[in-house]
Motif scaffolding. Structure first.
Motif, PDB file in Angstrom:
ATOM      1  N   GLN A  45       0.852  -1.197   0.000  1.00 40.37           N
ATOM      2  CA  GLN A  45       0.000   0.000   0.000  1.00 40.37           C
ATOM      3  C   GLN A  45       0.889   1.249   0.000  1.00 40.37           C
ATOM      4  OE1 GLN A  45      -3.531  -0.410   0.096  1.00 40.37           O
ATOM      5  NE2 GLN A  45      -3.018  -2.580  -0.085  1.00 40.37           N
ATOM      6  N   GLN A  47       0.588   5.545   0.045  1.00 40.97           N
ATOM      7  CA  GLN A  47      -0.261   6.720   0.240  1.00 40.97           C
ATOM      8  C   GLN A  47       0.481   7.954  -0.261  1.00 40.97           C
ATOM      9  OE1 GLN A  47      -3.557   6.964   1.563  1.00 40.97           O
ATOM     10  NE2 GLN A  47      -3.302   8.981   0.645  1.00 40.97           N
ATOM     11  N   ARG A  98      -0.977  -1.042  -4.458  1.00 39.80           N
ATOM     12  CA  ARG A  98      -2.167  -0.185  -4.533  1.00 39.80           C
ATOM     13  C   ARG A  98      -1.763   1.216  -4.070  1.00 39.80           C
ATOM     14  NH1 ARG A  98      -7.194  -2.701  -5.072  1.00 39.80           N
ATOM     15  NH2 ARG A  98      -7.095  -4.960  -5.000  1.00 39.80           N
ATOM     16  N   HIS A 100      -2.934   5.031  -3.221  1.00 37.39           N
ATOM     17  CA  HIS A 100      -4.043   5.887  -2.805  1.00 37.39           C
ATOM     18  C   HIS A 100      -3.530   7.328  -2.821  1.00 37.39           C
ATOM     19  CE1 HIS A 100      -5.367   1.968  -1.589  1.00 37.39           C
ATOM     20  NE2 HIS A 100      -4.443   1.913  -0.650  1.00 37.39           N
ATOM     21  N   ASN A 103      -7.532  11.292  -0.452  1.00 40.22           N
ATOM     22  CA  ASN A 103      -8.616  10.459   0.084  1.00 40.22           C
ATOM     23  C   ASN A 103      -9.180   9.486  -0.938  1.00 40.22           C
ATOM     24  OD1 ASN A 103      -8.547  11.665   2.651  1.00 40.22           O
ATOM     25  ND2 ASN A 103      -9.765  13.379   1.917  1.00 40.22           N
ATOM     26  N   GLU A 104      -8.586   9.409  -2.110  1.00 42.85           N
ATOM     27  CA  GLU A 104      -9.093   8.534  -3.173  1.00 42.85           C
ATOM     28  C   GLU A 104      -8.309   7.219  -3.173  1.00 42.85           C
ATOM     29  OE1 GLU A 104     -10.414   8.889  -7.844  1.00 42.85           O
ATOM     30  OE2 GLU A 104      -9.438  10.577  -6.878  1.00 42.85           O
ATOM     31  N   LYS A 105      -9.033   6.114  -3.032  1.00 46.85           N
ATOM     32  CA  LYS A 105      -8.408   4.788  -2.962  1.00 46.85           C
ATOM     33  C   LYS A 105      -8.168   4.219  -4.359  1.00 46.85           C
ATOM     34  CE  LYS A 105      -8.553   4.376   1.521  1.00 46.85           C
ATOM     35  NZ  LYS A 105      -7.331   4.548   2.254  1.00 46.85           N
ATOM     36  N   ASP A 106      -7.120   3.437  -4.490  1.00 43.40           N
ATOM     37  CA  ASP A 106      -6.799   2.681  -5.709  1.00 43.40           C
ATOM     38  C   ASP A 106      -6.745   3.550  -6.966  1.00 43.40           C
ATOM     39  OD1 ASP A 106      -6.574   0.384  -4.221  1.00 43.40           O
ATOM     40  OD2 ASP A 106      -8.585  -0.340  -4.697  1.00 43.40           O
TER      41      ASP A 106
END
Length: 135
Positions: A45, A47, A98, A100, A103-106
């Motif tokens: 992940q 960010q 993945r 992010h 605040n927008e995932k994927d």
């Protein structure tokens, strides 16, 4: 690293298929947009915040970044950094990354093995060159 014009890049996290859950983001990359099914499995992940001002990794992503040489290595040779980053994750049993953004995932989903990604349909979900009807 050196700038290249007129050639595809190797991708932020190396070769593979790059998917997105963001329709606006997808529209930037091609005419035909397909609904794809990312494979189940372990993903690192990442960010991103503040327009890429800050990039942070989960625990495995941090280890992969360190293995690849960190930010300095990425600036020096992005392709070599990506190769090492991906190599570490694959050896650790991960199938992709993945990303992010705020605040927008994927916003980006990198899947290292292209053969593992399936289309939901053989027909495009959207042709960006065709006028869209209002909902």
């Amino acid at each position: 690293g050196p700038l290249r014009i007129g050639e595809r890049d190797a991708g932020w996290f190396g070769p593979g298929v790059y998917l997105t859950a963001s329709l606006d983001y997808a529209k930037r990359w091609g005419r035909y947009i397909y609904k794809m099914i990312p494979p189940p499995g372990k993903y690192a992940q990442v960010q991103v915040t503040g327009g890429y001002d800050k990039v942070s990794y989960d625990a495995i992503g941090q280890k992969a970044d360190e293995y690849a040489g960190g930010k300095e290595a990425w600036v020096e040779n992005e392709r070599l950094w990506a190769q090492k980053f991906q190599e570490f994750l694959v050896k650790s049993g991960f199938i992709g990354v993945r990303v992010h953004i705020d605040n927008e995932k994927d916003v980006e989903v990198a899947v290292f093995n292209p053969a593992s990604v399936k289309r939901e349909s053989e027909h495009p979900f959207l042709d960006t060159k065709q006028p869209q009807q209002a909902n």
